[in-house]
Design a protein around this motif. Structure first.
Motif, mmCIF file in Angstrom:
data_model
loop_
_atom_site.group_PDB
_atom_site.id
_atom_site.type_symbol
_atom_site.label_atom_id
_atom_site.label_comp_id
_atom_site.label_asym_id
_atom_site.label_seq_id
_atom_site.Cartn_x
_atom_site.Cartn_y
_atom_site.Cartn_z
ATOM 1 N N ASP A 1 0.793 -1.231 0.000
ATOM 2 C CA ASP A 1 0.000 0.000 0.000
ATOM 3 C C ASP A 1 0.823 1.278 0.000
ATOM 4 N N HIS B 1 3.434 -5.303 3.098
ATOM 5 C CA HIS B 1 2.462 -6.178 3.748
ATOM 6 C C HIS B 1 2.319 -7.497 2.986
ATOM 7 N N HIS C 1 1.057 -6.661 13.575
ATOM 8 C CA HIS C 1 1.996 -6.835 12.456
ATOM 9 C C HIS C 1 3.355 -7.327 12.935
ATOM 10 N N ARG D 1 -6.974 -11.366 1.201
ATOM 11 C CA ARG D 1 -7.111 -9.919 0.979
ATOM 12 C C ARG D 1 -8.189 -9.602 -0.042
ATOM 13 N N ARG E 1 -11.655 -10.301 1.407
ATOM 14 C CA ARG E 1 -12.008 -9.268 2.378
ATOM 15 C C ARG E 1 -12.377 -7.973 1.658
ATOM 16 N N ILE F 1 -4.694 -5.850 -2.128
ATOM 17 C CA ILE F 1 -5.458 -4.643 -1.797
ATOM 18 C C ILE F 1 -5.478 -4.436 -0.290
ATOM 19 N N SER F 2 -5.234 -3.193 0.094
ATOM 20 C CA SER F 2 -5.160 -2.812 1.508
ATOM 21 C C SER F 2 -6.339 -1.898 1.860
ATOM 22 N N ARG F 3 -6.622 -1.827 3.140
ATOM 23 C CA ARG F 3 -7.631 -0.851 3.583
ATOM 24 C C ARG F 3 -7.194 0.573 3.236
ATOM 25 N N LEU F 4 -5.870 0.782 3.158
ATOM 26 C CA LEU F 4 -5.373 2.115 2.808
ATOM 27 C C LEU F 4 -5.767 2.493 1.376
ATOM 28 N N VAL G 1 -7.455 10.318 5.164
ATOM 29 C CA VAL G 1 -7.291 8.881 5.375
ATOM 30 C C VAL G 1 -7.651 8.481 6.810
ATOM 31 N N GLN G 2 -7.187 9.282 7.749
ATOM 32 C CA GLN G 2 -7.451 8.972 9.157
ATOM 33 C C GLN G 2 -8.959 8.900 9.426
ATOM 34 N N PHE H 1 -10.589 5.674 8.320
ATOM 35 C CA PHE H 1 -10.426 4.587 9.292
ATOM 36 C C PHE H 1 -11.313 4.815 10.513
ATOM 37 N N ARG I 1 0.989 1.046 18.620
ATOM 38 C CA ARG I 1 -0.159 1.386 17.774
ATOM 39 C C ARG I 1 -1.389 0.542 18.077
ATOM 40 N N HIS J 1 4.861 5.313 3.760
ATOM 41 C CA HIS J 1 4.010 4.807 2.675
ATOM 42 C C HIS J 1 4.067 5.720 1.450
ATOM 43 N N PHE K 1 0.710 10.687 6.673
ATOM 44 C CA PHE K 1 0.750 11.237 8.034
ATOM 45 C C PHE K 1 1.935 10.722 8.849
ATOM 46 N N ARG K 2 2.783 9.897 8.221
ATOM 47 C CA ARG K 2 3.937 9.376 8.942
ATOM 48 C C ARG K 2 5.191 10.160 8.545
#
Ligand code: AMP
Ligand code: MN
Ligand code: MN
Ligand code: MN
Length: 279
Positions: A13, A39, A75, A99, A102, A132-135, A150-151, A154, A194, A251, A256-257
């Protein structure tokens, strides 16, 4: 020498191809030792290694394996793995099926909530259509104006317990540690700060289980956890004789990181660096 042992590419992602990522990390961010930890896949590792070799940086083959522990998405990073390991590859092939199934379910949930076409949009956004990721969903929801960021995607829809959350049948922490060990790698507990557990004792229990399974290191510094959590990680490392790791969990630019290498470095007063276990 700046170290960053946790980052993502378009093989999962992240926003850059493995080659672009390494170029950015080494040339722009001046990182000298890096690991690609996508991932549930090692598909980007060969391209990343080639770029790192060309640029003269030390490269560590990595992965970030999804697990479930007390119904929390935990993780486990693997460093120094053999990317040709058959059991690892077979298990990750199964993860791709999990994945996709889901993602279809998430698309259905979102459609029921009045947001049609999100599976197709997330699929179009992902480079590896089987990862595929939730991101990817979150980015599509931002693009469609459904959420501000994005935040928020979630917090409102995709996080654990939210209306479009679908639990994937990931393996256990112990299985992930075993997979990594079997592939000749070192298992690292990713961003322990986290995880949102229902009860405070659970973080200690997770670390105990991780160590019991053969885990050898912990991300004391991570772009995915608050710097104030580092002390607690160091206490675990001392208690269980674990090595420590640092990673941005980068990413994409504008995420945001922290940028690669900017997440904070390990210092001499900390337990030994995980690199001591890798040759
Ligand atoms: P997945 O592996 O598909 O379950 O997606 C997990 C990914 O989504 C993580 O690696 C993060 O990149 C991102 N993510 C998970 N939880 C959050 C959150 N609360 N806020 C922002 N991003 C998140
Ligand atoms: Mn991610
Ligand atoms: Mn993670
Ligand atoms: Mn990560």
């Amino acid at each position: 020498m700046i170290i960053d042992l946790h980052m993502h590419s378009t093989a999962s992602d992240g926003g850059m191809t493995p080659g672009e990522l390494v170029e950015f990390v080494v040339v722009r961010q001046q990182v000298g030792v890096l690991a690609l930890t996508d991932h549930d896949t090692v598909a980007g590792v060969a391209q990343a290694r080639e770029a790192a070799d060309r640029l003269g940086a030390r490269f560590i083959a990595g992965i970030e394996i999804s697990t479930l522990w007390a119904r929390t998405n935990v993780h486990i990073v693997g460093l120094g793995i053999d990317i040709g390991n058959a059991v690892l590859l077979e298990t990750m092939a199964a993860s791709r099926i999990k994945r996709d199934r889901r993602a279809v379910d998430m698309g259905r949930r979102l459609a029921e909530l009045g947001m049609p076409g999100m599976y197709e949009a997330a699929l179009a956004r992902s480079t590896d259509k089987t990862n595929i990721s939730r991101l990817h969903f979150a980015r599509c929801m931002v693009e469609s104006g459904i959420v501000a960021g994005v935040q928020q995607a979630f917090d409102k829809y995709l996080g654990v317990g939210r209306p479009a959350y679908v639990e994937a049948p990931w393996g256990t922490v112990a299985q992930a540690v075993e997979l990594i060990r079997g592939a000749g790698g070192v298992a690292v507990l990713a961003h322990p700060g986290r995880y949102k557990f229902a009860e405070p004792w659970q973080a200690d229990a997770l670390v105990e289980d991780f160590v019991g399974a053969g885990g050898l290191a912990i991300e004391a510094v991570s772009g995915s956890q608050s710097p104030v959590f580092t002390e607690r990680c160091l206490a675990w490392a001392r208690k269980y004789d674990l090595k420590v790791s640092t990673g941005s969990d980068f990413h994409n630019i504008g995420g945001f990181r922290p940028l690669p290498g900017c997440q904070g470095q390990l210092t001499d007063d900390m337990p030994g660096c995980v690199l001591e276990l890798l040759d």
